[in-house]
Every structure is written in structure tokens, then in C-alpha cells.
Design a protein around this motif. Sequence first.
Motif, PDB file in Angstrom:
ATOM      1  N   TYR A  24     -15.591  -1.863   2.189  1.00 36.19           N
ATOM      2  CA  TYR A  24     -16.079  -0.487   2.259  1.00 36.19           C
ATOM      3  C   TYR A  24     -17.510  -0.437   2.812  1.00 36.19           C
ATOM      4  O   TYR A  24     -18.240   0.539   2.596  1.00 36.19           O
TER       5      TYR A  24
ATOM      6  N   HIS B  50      -8.494  -3.163  -9.898  1.00 32.64           N
ATOM      7  CA  HIS B  50      -9.448  -2.045 -10.020  1.00 32.64           C
ATOM      8  C   HIS B  50      -8.984  -1.048 -11.073  1.00 32.64           C
ATOM      9  O   HIS B  50      -9.787  -0.554 -11.870  1.00 32.64           O
ATOM     10  N   TRP B  51      -7.667  -0.730 -11.067  1.00 33.07           N
ATOM     11  CA  TRP B  51      -7.156   0.241 -12.049  1.00 33.07           C
ATOM     12  C   TRP B  51      -6.673  -0.448 -13.325  1.00 33.07           C
ATOM     13  O   TRP B  51      -6.029   0.174 -14.158  1.00 33.07           O
TER      14      TRP B  51
ATOM     15  N   VAL C 185      -2.216   4.958  -2.711  1.00 32.56           N
ATOM     16  CA  VAL C 185      -1.735   4.837  -1.339  1.00 32.56           C
ATOM     17  C   VAL C 185      -2.407   3.645  -0.664  1.00 32.56           C
ATOM     18  O   VAL C 185      -3.639   3.526  -0.679  1.00 32.56           O
ATOM     19  N   LEU C 186      -1.601   2.760  -0.075  1.00 30.74           N
ATOM     20  CA  LEU C 186      -2.144   1.582   0.602  1.00 30.74           C
ATOM     21  C   LEU C 186      -1.879   1.607   2.097  1.00 30.74           C
ATOM     22  O   LEU C 186      -2.563   0.936   2.864  1.00 30.74           O
ATOM     23  N   GLY C 187      -0.874   2.392   2.504  1.00 27.39           N
ATOM     24  CA  GLY C 187      -0.542   2.467   3.923  1.00 27.39           C
ATOM     25  C   GLY C 187      -1.296   3.586   4.612  1.00 27.39           C
ATOM     26  O   GLY C 187      -1.997   4.374   3.974  1.00 27.39           O
ATOM     27  N   LEU C 188      -1.160   3.650   5.921  1.00 30.51           N
ATOM     28  CA  LEU C 188      -1.840   4.703   6.682  1.00 30.51           C
ATOM     29  C   LEU C 188      -0.834   5.407   7.585  1.00 30.51           C
ATOM     30  O   LEU C 188      -0.814   5.204   8.801  1.00 30.51           O
TER      31      LEU C 188
ATOM     32  N   MET D 219      -4.180  11.148  -6.872  1.00 35.31           N
ATOM     33  CA  MET D 219      -3.730  10.400  -5.707  1.00 35.31           C
ATOM     34  C   MET D 219      -4.935   9.653  -5.189  1.00 35.31           C
ATOM     35  O   MET D 219      -5.968  10.256  -4.891  1.00 35.31           O
ATOM     36  N   ALA D 220      -4.821   8.340  -5.131  1.00 34.44           N
ATOM     37  CA  ALA D 220      -5.963   7.514  -4.756  1.00 34.44           C
ATOM     38  C   ALA D 220      -5.592   6.638  -3.568  1.00 34.44           C
ATOM     39  O   ALA D 220      -4.412   6.454  -3.261  1.00 34.44           O
ATOM     40  N   GLY D 221      -6.602   6.099  -2.916  1.00 29.26           N
ATOM     41  CA  GLY D 221      -6.386   5.154  -1.828  1.00 29.26           C
ATOM     42  C   GLY D 221      -7.089   3.844  -2.114  1.00 29.26           C
ATOM     43  O   GLY D 221      -8.000   3.786  -2.950  1.00 29.26           O
ATOM     44  N   SER D 222      -6.668   2.798  -1.421  1.00 30.78           N
ATOM     45  CA  SER D 222      -7.332   1.500  -1.579  1.00 30.78           C
ATOM     46  C   SER D 222      -7.134   0.703  -0.301  1.00 30.78           C
ATOM     47  O   SER D 222      -6.072   0.768   0.326  1.00 30.78           O
ATOM     48  N   LEU D 223      -8.164  -0.032   0.097  1.00 33.49           N
ATOM     49  CA  LEU D 223      -8.157  -0.784   1.355  1.00 33.49           C
ATOM     50  C   LEU D 223      -8.414  -2.266   1.071  1.00 33.49           C
ATOM     51  O   LEU D 223      -9.465  -2.612   0.518  1.00 33.49           O
TER      52      LEU D 223
END
Lengths: 346, 346
Positions: free
Chosen positions: A107, A169-170, A266-269, A288-292
Motif C-alpha cells: 500500500y 488481518h481480520w 474482495v481480492l479480485g479486480l 465489504m472490504a478489499g485487500s491487496l
Amino acid sequence: MIQAKGYAAQDKSSELAPWNFHRREVGPHDIQIAIRYCGVCHSDLHQIRDDWGGATFPMIPGHEIVGIVTNAGTHVKKVQAGQWVAVGNMVDSCRICDNCRQGLEQYCTTHISFTYNSTEQNGLPTYGGYSNIIVVHEDFVFTVSEKLDMSAVAPLLCAGITVYSPLRHWKVGEGHRLAVLGLGGLGHMAVKFGVAFGAEVTVLSTSPAKEADAKALGAHRFLVTRDAEQMKSAAGYFDFILDTVSADHAFDPYLALLRTNGTHIVLGLPSEPATFRLGNIVFGRKSMAGSLIGGIPETQEMLDYCAGHHIVADVELIDMKNIYVAFDRMVKGDVRYRFVIDMATL
Amino acid sequence: MIQAKGYAAQDKSSELAPWNFHRREVGPHDIQIAIRYCGVCHSDLHQIRDDWGGATFPMIPGHEIVGIVTNAGTHVKKVQAGQWVAVGNMVDSCRICDNCRQGLEQYCTTHISFTYNSTEQNGLPTYGGYSNIIVVHEDFVFTVSEKLDMSAVAPLLCAGITVYSPLRHWKVGEGHRLAVLGLGGLGHMAVKFGVAFGAEVTVLSTSPAKEADAKALGAHRFLVTRDAEQMKSAAGYFDFILDTVSADHAFDPYLALLRTNGTHIVLGLPSEPATFRLGNIVFGRKSMAGSLIGGIPETQEMLDYCAGHHIVADVELIDMKNIYVAFDRMVKGDVRYRFVIDMATL
């Protein structure tokens, strides 16, 4: 300069083909690696086709890299020649922003040097792992236990860390009901990690045919998402949904499966924007969360965890020349669960 | 049965008008309340017009209720006649589901008895606070400190708890940068609570004219969302955005204002689905979350906190007969910051 060779795309409409290029000389903090295995990530195909825009060519894809140290700079202490090491999605970052200082290099708010289709901090282009040699700053090189099957380690560097990081993380673990949406490269690693962390793991899939595979990977339950009765009976059931699907898809049906305080990660794009009814998160305080991918310290932590728990990916080893056979099967979802290129075949 | 009177809508196309009806007799655990003040919530107007569907008529709106105990059942110990009390969005719930047992009655998975346009656990209709009397089970009645201005307490029961609950759930406080989107009934309470909890509070508004008001309420900063330069300079700045806007709006511009791990918390229920680019949460591990009012224990906690910190809403007191003047001004955003009906004027 070091003479190297790889498979490159010369522009977005041409196929990958052999290409000779140069790697930089080994600096005091650099490690030169003879690449032995490189995983095939769906994003490799997206990027050589410039599906996400902004691609630069020539492009050598590949960011799931495992190899052997052949040379190390004068200041390098962490490895020595002959040792197995790995490189993932990043080869450098700004190192001074708040996120970099916290080990959240993925990040970085200034300049991430992704492993390919990106630039080094000095602006020169980066070239990925579909090649025989790579030179990387030691801070972005991971050590790998020799206890593990090295070809099966390669996918940990992207597919593995991309699911490991959000699960950590979660704080997903005992007492949690985890749903894994999609059983591909990421999904199969999510099942393995979820089970290892103590969660009750359910695979959500459109295809009933995948149930046996899901159970063989350790999943406790299986839910066919096209079966309205099964979906209805699972309403309000899950604490977490790990969404590994990169194709466009609906979200409302999955938000309904979350219990109060549940999180859809969400992990995809997908190319299209997400659309869902806000009532589906307001009622039940859902997120709804995202992660990279994951940061550098966490990626090393994951590799060490895998060594301690004998976790690797399920892979199919291919020859470099068969990359388009692999791409075609990958697009159809016909792979259990990650192709890995044997770079000895380059 | 107890004879009562209120302002009711007889169907979705008729205006509120005087209506005589009955409240149930006071049971052993019931409290009979002479309603003195009732706040005017935007949802009151939505519901009498059946904007969200499923409305039942006749309907008496109102769920920000403050009054005086006039009668208490034989088993009631928490209050006595003459004491100030309050009632919010709910008058009962199933009490046995996991959420009810945890004091999260607002997420009851079986049957919430909302204060109006809903049903009691026995199936009889509920009627709200635009009336002179209400009879409520003691477990859903709150005590209110006499130190507070009672007309200004009323909006705490919906506008107040709706922002207090997420600020507490996400532990917003010192060291956090909180953005409050929209400066209406909810927004002005979010500023007061955010400041009281120690956060740096910024009001986001389309209207530069609201800056003085925002600062007067205690906000530290003000950002005009129509000013592209201001939006750009605040990119990646906030830990939390509390989104109080109930009209349809874009989300991507606000997700861009969140820093890594930031959370956009939606409190309103726009009629259209939310749409945003997933890259805006994947890059930065951001979340979009929802939250609905608050539970019974937390609502009492909030009222006690307000008594200890001298926090109430900013209100305009109106006569019952002027309710449509108030509705019209509310729809235009022309109220600082909540209308409250003086029920003595019924």
C-alpha cells in the motif's frame, strides 16, 4: 550488465516469445537469482494484453518466483550462494511512507516497484519471472525452507499471500465460519490456510462437480451457489466471505449469506464497478472490504508458516513453450490449481 | 384499552391528520408515558408515503419520543410516575436470537417491533410518537437525566444513536481523522460525538455556506466536496467517513479520501444501489460498512454519556399543526438541525 533471457510480449497484441535482455549488475545489497520456477497468475495474461490499461512493453510477466542464489552483493548477510529464495509481486517500494515503514509495502503511497510492468525506484523498467535470471534488493527477497517442494512454493508468492494476508488481518480462525468464493489458485490456498487457522471452511461454487475437490483440500462444507435452496438455507451463516472471483459478479446474494458484523473481502479486480443494495450492509452492520497481496514481513511470515505446517500449492508443472496451452486452460478454470513454469525449459 | 389521540396517515397519498385510537392497557412490565416531545425524522416522511414499500395504515409516525411516566405495571422497578423517560426506534424484539441476547436488538433476526409501521410481538400494529400517550415494555424504555433540555433530548433517540453506535463500534476517537458527510440531523450529532470522543472532525459538504455552522458545532475542519482542489488535497486523509446522506450519491470520490485501512460507514438508505470501483477498496485495504441505529443497552449508555457531557441536539420546536411546514423545510435541508414537535400542541 548481466545478459538474461525470457519470454516477452512486444506489444499488447503479440504473443509471448523468447527475448534477450539485460539485468542490472549486482549492487552491494542485491541478490542475483537463477530462476527455477515461476507461477502463472491470471494477472500475467491480463497485463500482457493491457486489459487494465497503462501497460509498458516489452513486458516479461511473472511474479511467483522461486530460485537459487548465484551471487550476492558485498553487504548482503541474509543469504548465501546456493540457497533457495523467492520473489513475489514487488521488487522495491519508496520505503519512507507511513505504509512502507509499517511493512505494508503493498500500500506504498509513493511508488511501488512491482515485479514487472512497472519501474524500479530509479525509473528503469522491471521485468518479471518468465526469465532465467533476476537481480533484486535483498529486502524484497524471501528465504524458503528446503523442506518444501520448490515448484509448489512458487504460487505462495501471489496466490498464497493474497489470501493469507486478509485472513490474518481480520484474524480469521477458531469459531469463525469462512466461505471461500471460487476454487482456483487463490481459492484453494484460502481453503488450506482457513483450515490450518481453525476456521470452519465452506467452498461456494457454481459447479457441484467441485465438491469432491473442495473436500479433498480440507473444506468442511460445500455450497452450490446456483442452488436457490442451498443459498437460502445459508442466509446469515458466515462471518467472512473471501471472494477470489476476478470476473464480474453480483454481490447482493453473498451479502445475504453474512451474519451480523460479517465481512465480504474482495481480492479480485472485476472490470465493472461493484453494485449492491446498501440495505444489505446497513441491516446487520456488514462490511465489504478489499485487500491487496501482502507486505514484505507478512510474506516471509507466511513462507515460514508454510514450512512449519507443510503447506504448499497444488500445481501442474509446464514447459515454457506451452505457456499458451496453460493460459487457455487457466481461462477455462481447467487447472488444479496453479500452473508453474519449469524455467529449466526456457 | 386506553383512549389516545395522534396524527395519522390513513393511506400513502393522504396527509397526516388528527386520529383517535387505543393503546393497550398497562401490563405488569409496561410503562405508560405522556409524550411531551417527538423528533421529526426524515424516515417519518418516507414511511407515510410508503417510499420503501410494505407500509401499513393507518400510520402514526414518530420514533424520537420523550415524555413523563404516568403509570407503571406492578413489576416495573426502573421508573416511577413523574419521571422523564424516552423511547426510540424499537418497542420490542424477539429477545431470544443471538443478536437480542447480545443487546443488538436492532439486528434481531426474528422480529423487531419497530415503534411504528410495524407489529408488536403479538402481531398487533404499532403506532408512533406523533401522539399523546404510548405504552411500552419497560425493557425498551430509557431513563433520561433531568439535567438535560428534554425537547433537545428527543433527537438523540434516532439521529443520536444512529451515529453514536458506529462511532463506538469502530472505536473512533483520539488519533483518528473523522469525516462527517452531510450536516443534518445525524451529521450535527456526529460532529458533537466525534469531537467529544477526541477525533479530529471534518465536515464534508457541498455547500461552503455551512462552514461557519460546522465550526460552531465544534468541527475542526471543513471541506467543500464540489471543490476539486480541496478533494484532491484530502486524498488518503481520513480514517473514517460517516456517511449520513440518504439521497443517492457517488462513493468513489469519498473512498479516495480514505487512508489505508480506512472505513466508509453508510447510515442512510438511498433508493438506488451503491456503485463503486473495487480497486478503490482493494488498493488500501479499505472497507465500506453499514450500521443501523443502536441496541437497547447502547442507547441507554448514550443517554447517560450525553447527561455526563451535556450533549443534546440543536432543535427547532414546532406545533403539531405545522408538521408539513417542517417536512417541507426538512426536505430542503432548511433546519438546524432537527424539528421536534411540542406534543402539548396536539
